[in-house]
Design a protein around this motif. Structure first.
Motif, mmCIF file in Angstrom:
data_model
loop_
_atom_site.group_PDB
_atom_site.id
_atom_site.type_symbol
_atom_site.label_atom_id
_atom_site.label_comp_id
_atom_site.label_asym_id
_atom_site.label_seq_id
_atom_site.Cartn_x
_atom_site.Cartn_y
_atom_site.Cartn_z
ATOM 1 N N SER A 90 70.946 73.672 7.164
ATOM 2 C CA SER A 90 70.537 73.012 8.327
ATOM 3 C C SER A 90 71.725 72.671 9.418
ATOM 4 O O SER A 90 71.532 72.200 10.488
ATOM 5 N N LYS A 91 72.893 72.854 8.847
ATOM 6 C CA LYS A 91 74.192 72.580 9.825
ATOM 7 C C LYS A 91 74.836 73.624 10.064
ATOM 8 O O LYS A 91 75.814 74.278 9.015
ATOM 9 N N SER A 92 75.120 74.316 11.051
ATOM 10 C CA SER A 92 75.838 75.494 11.550
ATOM 11 C C SER A 92 76.234 75.445 12.884
ATOM 12 O O SER A 92 75.575 75.092 13.735
ATOM 13 N N HIS A 93 77.553 76.005 13.031
ATOM 14 C CA HIS A 93 78.104 75.991 14.711
ATOM 15 C C HIS A 93 78.855 77.244 14.600
ATOM 16 O O HIS A 93 79.215 77.748 13.936
ATOM 17 N N GLN A 94 79.012 77.622 16.021
ATOM 18 C CA GLN A 94 79.518 78.721 16.315
ATOM 19 C C GLN A 94 80.629 78.603 17.438
ATOM 20 O O GLN A 94 80.540 77.664 18.300
ATOM 21 N N LEU A 95 81.610 79.376 17.418
ATOM 22 C CA LEU A 95 82.762 79.646 18.365
ATOM 23 C C LEU A 95 82.658 80.915 18.819
ATOM 24 O O LEU A 95 82.668 81.821 18.146
ATOM 25 N N VAL A 96 82.566 81.200 20.147
ATOM 26 C CA VAL A 96 82.480 82.745 20.673
ATOM 27 C C VAL A 96 83.841 82.853 21.556
ATOM 28 O O VAL A 96 84.216 82.138 22.305
ATOM 29 N N TYR A 97 84.651 83.878 21.043
ATOM 30 C CA TYR A 97 85.875 84.403 21.730
ATOM 31 C C TYR A 97 85.560 85.543 22.895
ATOM 32 O O TYR A 97 84.524 86.628 22.226
ATOM 33 N N HIS A 98 85.771 85.436 23.943
ATOM 34 C CA HIS A 98 85.551 86.416 24.946
ATOM 35 C C HIS A 98 86.947 87.413 25.027
ATOM 36 O O HIS A 98 87.840 87.039 25.495
ATOM 37 N N VAL A 99 86.840 88.642 24.407
ATOM 38 C CA VAL A 99 87.853 89.328 24.342
ATOM 39 C C VAL A 99 87.745 90.676 25.184
ATOM 40 O O VAL A 99 86.868 91.137 25.421
ATOM 41 N N SER A 100 88.995 90.827 25.938
ATOM 42 C CA SER A 100 88.996 91.591 26.971
ATOM 43 C C SER A 100 90.005 92.625 26.568
ATOM 44 O O SER A 100 91.082 92.380 26.425
ATOM 45 N N ALA A 101 89.480 94.066 26.127
ATOM 46 C CA ALA A 101 90.482 95.033 25.919
ATOM 47 C C ALA A 101 90.832 95.816 27.067
ATOM 48 O O ALA A 101 89.953 96.478 27.769
ATOM 49 N N TRP A 102 92.055 95.505 27.353
ATOM 50 C CA TRP A 102 92.753 96.274 28.734
ATOM 51 C C TRP A 102 93.891 97.085 28.447
ATOM 52 O O TRP A 102 94.342 97.135 27.472
ATOM 53 N N PRO A 103 93.984 98.218 29.209
ATOM 54 C CA PRO A 103 95.277 99.050 29.009
ATOM 55 C C PRO A 103 96.533 98.374 28.909
ATOM 56 O O PRO A 103 96.845 97.536 29.856
ATOM 57 N N ALA A 104 97.217 99.034 28.084
ATOM 58 C CA ALA A 104 98.734 98.478 28.212
ATOM 59 C C ALA A 104 99.469 99.045 29.252
ATOM 60 O O ALA A 104 99.259 100.174 29.416
ATOM 61 N N PRO A 105 100.672 98.318 29.467
ATOM 62 C CA PRO A 105 101.335 98.825 30.475
ATOM 63 C C PRO A 105 102.050 100.274 30.082
ATOM 64 O O PRO A 105 102.317 100.332 28.799
ATOM 65 N N VAL A 106 101.871 101.425 30.788
ATOM 66 C CA VAL A 106 102.586 102.493 30.538
ATOM 67 C C VAL A 106 104.015 102.734 31.037
ATOM 68 O O VAL A 106 104.344 102.493 31.966
#
Length: 388
Positions: free
Chosen positions: A318-334
């Motif tokens: 009866s006791k549960s919590h969540q943490l949401v990470y917003h991950v942005s996958a972006w190109p590395a500098p070339v």
């Protein structure tokens, strides 16, 4: 279990025998507390059973803090003497037994003080006064307690019978004594014990106490605050990660309101993509010891885009919590492609040869020029009649 951490900030409580009287004071260190009507250190009067809702501000730019000297020794004694938050603030204080007290400013008591009167119940022989509102922590049905004072009014001496506490659903109460004896100089006390059930929601409740001297009765209400022991997750929710690399973040598992226990951790990713790792999937926390968990997000082979990484922490069904990470996958500098490898030794030799050739040519040109310039002079030096 009471938590003496100063006055609790709650909204004005409107209930029988426990309304709140609103008073505003402006602090001046040199002159005193100034009331709304301009009176210096005005007398504050409230009926027994009421709370004091005090609003304070500073009129001289200095810090002021209002308190009521309940024990009468002229010193702010924690937690006996109720104290307001530093000005500017609005704080609800109570409860007070019938009697005459003095209120002060913590820093400037010599000039900032006045009379605080608590009127007894009209026509009564006694008064029932809770020491304070009661905080109950729900974790394994913990029990909290506070002192109830029964004091004499109008010179009464005798026995007062206390009825069992009348609490709302989810809260049960008991008293350490069912009968107390009082006199004008000797009040009596009893201990009120309250227990909130494991399923009792957080919130504010009223528990009613009734006493009788055989001819008349008095009722008092105790404001009871129920807090559910729990935990929470805290971390960096925005996590940009270059494509083809990984990034870490340490999130915390924090105890709230005395929670202690084991917590299981799980992860999920939506949409599927980054690989997620935790350095542990189980932590044990207490109020003094939080859990620290290392999260790693790897974007190797992942397409450009945004992903949600969800951490689910569970301590019970009866006791549960969540943490949401917003991950942005972006190109590395070339980086610029590397140029051809050049051996500098031949270039140095070639440069030297070019320099030598240039010197020879310059010298030749210089020599020829000098020769042509000297030819007319030779002609002038020949004897007359000699031809060349």
């Amino acid at each position: 279990m009471l938590f003496p951490v100063g006055p609790l900030k709650i909204s004005i409580v409107q209930k029988a025998n426990a309304t709140a009287l609103a008073v505003s004071l402006v602090g001046h260190a040199s002159t005193g507390w100034i009331g709304a009507d301009g009176t210096v250190n005005p007398t504050i009067t409230i009926p027994h059973g009421e709370l004091l809702n005090i609003t304070t501000s500073s009129g001289d730019g200095k810090q002021h803090e209002f308190y009521v000297d309940v024990d009468g020794n002229g010193i702010r004694d924690y937690p006996v003497d109720p104290i307001a938050d530093p000005a500017p603030s609005t704080t609800t204080l109570g409860y007070f037994a019938p009697g005459t007290y003095t209120y002060y400013d913590v820093k400037y008591p010599a000039t900032m003080h006045g009379t605080f009167l608590v009127l007894p119940p009209p026509g009564s022989n006694f008064a029932i006064t809770p020491a304070w509102w009661l905080a109950v922590i729900v974790y394994g049905s913990q029990t909290s307690s506070t002192t109830i004072t029964v004091s004499s009014v109008n010179g009464f001496s005798g026995a007062v019978t206390l009825s069992p506490p009348n609490g709302p659903a989810g809260i049960t109460g008991t008293l350490s004594k069912s009968t107390v004896s009082i006199s004008p100089s000797t009040p009596a006390t009893a201990i009120l014990n309250l227990t909130a059930g494991p399923s009792t929601p957080e919130g504010r409740y009223n528990v009613t106490l009734t006493g009788s001297d055989g001819t008349e009765s008095q009722t008092a209400s105790v404001t009871t605050l129920v807090f559910v022991a729990d935990f929470q997750l805290s971390g960096t929710t925005n996590l940009p990660v270059p494509l083809g690399s990984s990034r870490n973040d340490t999130f915390r598992v924090i105890s709230n309101w005395g929670f202690s226990g084991n917590i299981t951790l799980a992860t999920s990713v939506s949409p599927m993509g980054p690989r997620v790792l935790l350095n542990t999937t189980r932590v044990s926390i207490t109020p003094q010891k939080w859990g620290y968990v290392l999260l790693t997000v790897d974007t190797a082979g992942v397409q450009l885009g945004d992903y949600n990484v969800t951490i689910t922490a569970t301590s019970s069904s009866s006791k549960s919590h969540q943490l949401v990470y917003h991950v942005s996958a972006w190109p590395a500098p070339v980086a610029a492609p590397p140029g051809p490898i050049i051996d500098l030794a031949p270039l140095v030799i070639l440069g030297i040869l070019v320099l030598l050739v240039a010197l020879v040519l310059v010298d030749g040109l210089w020599t020829g020029k000098r020769g042509r310039q000297s030819q007319p002079d030779l002609e002038r030096l020949k004897p007359a009649g000699e031809s060349s």
